[in-house]
Design a protein around this motif. Structure first.
Motif, PDB file in Angstrom:
ATOM      1  N   ALA A  18       0.830  -1.202   0.000  1.00 31.27           N
ATOM      2  CA  ALA A  18       0.000   0.000   0.000  1.00 31.27           C
ATOM      3  C   ALA A  18       0.868   1.257   0.000  1.00 31.27           C
ATOM      4  CB  ALA A  18      -0.932  -0.006   1.205  1.00 31.27           C
ATOM      5  N   CYS A  19       1.937   1.236   0.761  1.00 32.34           N
ATOM      6  CA  CYS A  19       2.849   2.390   0.799  1.00 32.34           C
ATOM      7  C   CYS A  19       3.525   2.599  -0.548  1.00 32.34           C
ATOM      8  CB  CYS A  19       3.915   2.201   1.874  1.00 32.34           C
ATOM      9  SG  CYS A  19       3.264   2.386   3.537  1.00 32.34           S
ATOM     10  N   CYS A  20       3.945   1.525  -1.168  1.00 30.14           N
ATOM     11  CA  CYS A  20       4.660   1.622  -2.447  1.00 30.14           C
ATOM     12  C   CYS A  20       3.741   2.033  -3.579  1.00 30.14           C
ATOM     13  CB  CYS A  20       5.328   0.286  -2.782  1.00 30.14           C
ATOM     14  SG  CYS A  20       6.681  -0.101  -1.670  1.00 30.14           S
ATOM     15  N   ALA A  21       2.450   1.714  -3.480  1.00 31.55           N
ATOM     16  CA  ALA A  21       1.514   1.992  -4.563  1.00 31.55           C
ATOM     17  C   ALA A  21       1.150   3.463  -4.650  1.00 31.55           C
ATOM     18  CB  ALA A  21       0.248   1.147  -4.392  1.00 31.55           C
ATOM     19  N   GLN A  22       1.308   4.211  -3.576  1.00 30.97           N
ATOM     20  CA  GLN A  22       0.961   5.622  -3.576  1.00 30.97           C
ATOM     21  C   GLN A  22       1.960   6.413  -4.412  1.00 30.97           C
ATOM     22  OE1 GLN A  22       0.918   6.857   0.483  1.00 30.97           O
ATOM     23  NE2 GLN A  22      -0.840   5.599   1.009  1.00 30.97           N
ATOM     24  N   SER A  23       1.435   7.394  -5.126  1.00 33.30           N
ATOM     25  CA  SER A  23       2.312   8.258  -5.903  1.00 33.30           C
ATOM     26  C   SER A  23       2.714   9.446  -5.036  1.00 33.30           C
ATOM     27  CB  SER A  23       1.603   8.759  -7.159  1.00 33.30           C
ATOM     28  OG  SER A  23       2.432   9.654  -7.839  1.00 33.30           O
ATOM     29  N   ASP A  24       3.901   9.373  -4.487  1.00 38.35           N
ATOM     30  CA  ASP A  24       4.394  10.452  -3.646  1.00 38.35           C
ATOM     31  C   ASP A  24       5.462  11.254  -4.364  1.00 38.35           C
ATOM     32  OD1 ASP A  24       2.740   9.861  -1.534  1.00 38.35           O
ATOM     33  OD2 ASP A  24       4.168   8.533  -0.568  1.00 38.35           O
ATOM     34  N   TYR A  25       5.375  11.316  -5.673  1.00 40.49           N
ATOM     35  CA  TYR A  25       6.345  12.027  -6.481  1.00 40.49           C
ATOM     36  C   TYR A  25       5.987  13.511  -6.423  1.00 40.49           C
ATOM     37  CZ  TYR A  25       9.688  12.292 -10.358  1.00 40.49           C
ATOM     38  OH  TYR A  25      10.772  12.539 -11.154  1.00 40.49           O
ATOM     39  N   LYS A  26       6.704  14.259  -5.587  1.00 40.54           N
ATOM     40  CA  LYS A  26       6.453  15.684  -5.418  1.00 40.54           C
ATOM     41  C   LYS A  26       7.778  16.418  -5.536  1.00 40.54           C
ATOM     42  CE  LYS A  26       2.703  14.772  -2.202  1.00 40.54           C
ATOM     43  NZ  LYS A  26       2.235  14.941  -0.816  1.00 40.54           N
ATOM     44  N   VAL A  27       7.829  17.376  -6.456  1.00 37.30           N
ATOM     45  CA  VAL A  27       9.070  18.098  -6.692  1.00 37.30           C
ATOM     46  C   VAL A  27       8.780  19.591  -6.830  1.00 37.30           C
ATOM     47  CG1 VAL A  27      11.039  18.402  -8.244  1.00 37.30           C
ATOM     48  CG2 VAL A  27      10.100  16.120  -7.887  1.00 37.30           C
ATOM     49  N   VAL A  28       9.622  20.386  -6.175  1.00 39.05           N
ATOM     50  CA  VAL A  28       9.570  21.834  -6.356  1.00 39.05           C
ATOM     51  C   VAL A  28      10.820  22.250  -7.134  1.00 39.05           C
ATOM     52  CG1 VAL A  28      10.605  22.329  -4.089  1.00 39.05           C
ATOM     53  CG2 VAL A  28       9.252  24.084  -5.238  1.00 39.05           C
ATOM     54  N   PHE A  29      10.595  23.014  -8.187  1.00 38.38           N
ATOM     55  CA  PHE A  29      11.681  23.538  -9.022  1.00 38.38           C
ATOM     56  C   PHE A  29      11.951  24.979  -8.603  1.00 38.38           C
ATOM     57  CE2 PHE A  29       9.915  20.126 -11.488  1.00 38.38           C
ATOM     58  CZ  PHE A  29      10.989  19.575 -12.156  1.00 38.38           C
ATOM     59  N   ASP A  30      13.212  25.337  -8.534  1.00 37.60           N
ATOM     60  CA  ASP A  30      13.662  26.661  -8.132  1.00 37.60           C
ATOM     61  C   ASP A  30      14.315  27.299  -9.353  1.00 37.60           C
ATOM     62  OD1 ASP A  30      15.413  28.731  -7.301  1.00 37.60           O
ATOM     63  OD2 ASP A  30      15.947  27.718  -5.442  1.00 37.60           O
ATOM     64  N   ILE A  31      13.728  28.400  -9.836  1.00 39.09           N
ATOM     65  CA  ILE A  31      14.332  29.069 -10.985  1.00 39.09           C
ATOM     66  C   ILE A  31      14.463  30.566 -10.707  1.00 39.09           C
ATOM     67  CG2 ILE A  31      12.124  29.243 -12.238  1.00 39.09           C
ATOM     68  CD1 ILE A  31      14.011  28.791 -14.823  1.00 39.09           C
ATOM     69  N   THR A  32      15.691  31.057 -10.921  1.00 48.26           N
ATOM     70  CA  THR A  32      15.994  32.474 -10.721  1.00 48.26           C
ATOM     71  C   THR A  32      16.650  33.093 -11.962  1.00 48.26           C
ATOM     72  OG1 THR A  32      18.160  31.942  -9.783  1.00 48.26           O
ATOM     73  CG2 THR A  32      16.333  32.193  -8.232  1.00 48.26           C
ATOM     74  N   GLU A  59       5.762  21.786  -8.631  1.00 49.05           N
ATOM     75  CA  GLU A  59       5.605  23.217  -8.408  1.00 49.05           C
ATOM     76  C   GLU A  59       6.868  23.917  -8.890  1.00 49.05           C
ATOM     77  OE1 GLU A  59       5.425  26.134  -4.600  1.00 49.05           O
ATOM     78  OE2 GLU A  59       3.839  24.605  -4.710  1.00 49.05           O
ATOM     79  N   VAL A  60       6.681  25.062  -9.499  1.00 46.35           N
ATOM     80  CA  VAL A  60       7.795  25.889  -9.953  1.00 46.35           C
ATOM     81  C   VAL A  60       7.766  27.173  -9.138  1.00 46.35           C
ATOM     82  CG1 VAL A  60       8.823  27.101 -11.902  1.00 46.35           C
ATOM     83  CG2 VAL A  60       7.608  24.930 -12.286  1.00 46.35           C
ATOM     84  N   ALA A  61       8.860  27.442  -8.435  1.00 48.18           N
ATOM     85  CA  ALA A  61       9.003  28.671  -7.662  1.00 48.18           C
ATOM     86  C   ALA A  61       9.866  29.635  -8.479  1.00 48.18           C
ATOM     87  CB  ALA A  61       9.635  28.382  -6.304  1.00 48.18           C
ATOM     88  N   VAL A  62       9.272  30.751  -8.857  1.00 48.07           N
ATOM     89  CA  VAL A  62       9.925  31.736  -9.724  1.00 48.07           C
ATOM     90  C   VAL A  62      10.250  32.983  -8.903  1.00 48.07           C
ATOM     91  CG1 VAL A  62       9.637  33.162 -11.787  1.00 48.07           C
ATOM     92  CG2 VAL A  62       8.553  30.896 -11.675  1.00 48.07           C
ATOM     93  N   TYR A  63      11.505  33.410  -8.984  1.00 45.59           N
ATOM     94  CA  TYR A  63      11.887  34.650  -8.302  1.00 45.59           C
ATOM     95  C   TYR A  63      13.164  35.198  -8.921  1.00 45.59           C
ATOM     96  CZ  TYR A  63      14.930  31.644  -5.328  1.00 45.59           C
ATOM     97  OH  TYR A  63      15.854  30.753  -4.859  1.00 45.59           O
ATOM     98  N   GLY A  64      13.576  36.358  -8.432  1.00 41.99           N
ATOM     99  CA  GLY A  64      14.789  36.974  -8.953  1.00 41.99           C
ATOM    100  C   GLY A  64      14.643  37.332 -10.421  1.00 41.99           C
TER     101      GLY A  64
END
Length: 138
Positions: A18-32, A59-64
């Motif tokens: 059950a733990c392995c079947a969950q999609s826990d692929y979460k990524v934040v991208f940092d772009i400046t 998620e894409v975090a945009v700054y700078g």
């Protein structure tokens, strides 16, 4: 006794699956970066992940200096970014501090881009929640 051990083994196995079947692929991208090459790299990376893991949350975090990437009148990747924003698993968030420093307001953003108070705090929060982190640069 054997039935009890078998039950415990099966319960552990089911819990593991059950733990392995969950999609826990979460990524934040940092772009400046203001470099269009980096903006295109970001798009390739995000689309590649979505192709191989459609349930991934990104998620894409945009700054700078990357601010132009999300401005309607300056973005060189506006069509691709607009298409990406149609995916409910993808969020693009721009730093409110960067917006204020550059005298920009929400009406100047590509529709769907969200404003967060501080992009660095957003990234740190995602990392605390267990999200992966990718800095986009060359």
């Amino acid at each position: 006794m054997i039935m009890k051990k078998l039950f415990v083994l099966v319960a552990c196995l089911l819990g593991y699956l059950a733990c392995c079947a969950q999609s826990d692929y979460k990524v934040v991208f940092d772009i400046t970066s203001k470099a269009v090459e980096d903006h295109n790299t970001l798009m390739r990376q995000v689309n590649s992940i979505l192709k191989s893991s459609p349930d991934a949350q990104l998620e894409v975090a945009v700054y700078g200096e990357a601010l132009d990437m999300v401005l309607k009148d300056k973005s060189k990747i506006s069509p691709a970014l607009t298409e990406l924003l149609n995916n409910k698993k993808v969020a693009v968030k721009v730093c409110g501090i960067t917006m204020k420093r550059n005298n920009k307001d929400a009406s100047e953003l590509i529709p769907g881009v969200e404003i967060v108070p501080d992009a660095i705090y957003e990234i740190i929060t995602k990392q605390k929640e267990g999200w992966g982190y990718i800095k986009v640069a060359h």
